[in-house]
Design an enzyme around this catalytic site. Structure first.
Site, PDB file in Angstrom:
ATOM      1  CB  CYS A   4      -0.814  -0.001   1.296  1.00  0.00           C
ATOM      2  SG  CYS A   4      -1.856   1.552   1.405  1.00  0.00           S
ATOM      3  N   GLY A  91     -13.740   7.264  -8.796  1.00  0.00           N
ATOM      4  CA  GLY A  91     -12.383   7.212  -9.389  1.00  0.00           C
ATOM      5  C   GLY A  91     -11.335   7.161  -8.295  1.00  0.00           C
ATOM      6  CG  HIS A  96      -4.311   3.809   3.258  1.00  0.00           C
ATOM      7  ND1 HIS A  96      -3.204   3.215   3.828  1.00  0.00           N
ATOM      8  CD2 HIS A  96      -4.581   4.948   4.273  1.00  0.00           C
ATOM      9  CE1 HIS A  96      -3.192   3.939   5.159  1.00  0.00           C
ATOM     10  NE2 HIS A  96      -4.024   4.801   5.226  1.00  0.00           N
ATOM     11  CG  HIS A  98      -6.777   9.216   0.008  1.00  0.00           C
ATOM     12  ND1 HIS A  98      -7.067   7.979  -0.273  1.00  0.00           N
ATOM     13  CD2 HIS A  98      -7.117   9.992  -1.121  1.00  0.00           C
ATOM     14  CE1 HIS A  98      -7.176   7.877  -1.643  1.00  0.00           C
ATOM     15  NE2 HIS A  98      -7.321   9.200  -1.924  1.00  0.00           N
ATOM     16  CG  HIS A 100      -8.289  14.020  -2.855  1.00  0.00           C
ATOM     17  ND1 HIS A 100      -7.539  14.062  -3.508  1.00  0.00           N
ATOM     18  CD2 HIS A 100      -9.235  12.797  -2.694  1.00  0.00           C
ATOM     19  CE1 HIS A 100      -7.006  12.691  -4.165  1.00  0.00           C
ATOM     20  NE2 HIS A 100      -8.281  12.032  -3.685  1.00  0.00           N
TER      21      HIS A 100
END
Ligand code: 5GP
Ligand code: ZN
Length: 109
Positions: A4, A91, A96, A98, A100
């Site tokens: 990862c 998309g 993992h 997260h 943006h």
């Protein structure tokens, strides 16, 4: 989690400067920025995506508040956008979880 990218960045196996770090999350610049400022806030524990039944809502809630607190130091005093991509239609490329963080300019809708 083996193989990862974000676990490897967390562990320092792949170099990527951490702009913020505590015991729950860290912040890096996105390698392929989609806005003048494009950061990722990444929970340290590996959950594949938002819908992962083990994803820790309390950590995620605190992460959102941390983004608000960190915004001025990230050059985002004028506003920003937070996005979580989930799955193929969303998309999502890195499995993992997260968040943006985009800003530094007026973003198109
Ligand atoms: P996703 O599409 O999964 O929501 O977003 C993954 C993001 O991670 C993409 O915006 C991509 O540019 C970024 N990314 C992928 N690999 C790396 C890397 O090795 N370093 C950094 N800093 N960002 C990465
Ligand atoms: Zn991971």
């Amino acid at each position: 989690m083996k193989d990862c990218i974000f676990c490897k960045i967390r562990d320092g196996e792949i170099p990527s400067p951490k702009l913020y770090e505590d015991d729950e999350v860290f912040v890096i610049r996105d390698i392929n920025p989609r806005a003048k400022c494009h950061y990722l806030m990444i929970p340290k524990d590996h959950y594949a995506y938002l819908g992962d039944k083990n994803a820790n809502g309390e950590v995620l809630g605190r992460a959102l508040k941390k983004i608000a607190d960190l915004a001025p130091s990230l050059g985002l005093s004028n506003g920003y956008r937070v996005i979580i991509n989930q799955g193929a239609d969303g998309g999502q490329e890195v499995m993992h979880l997260h968040i943006h963080i985009l800003g530094g300019e007026k973003l198109p809708l």
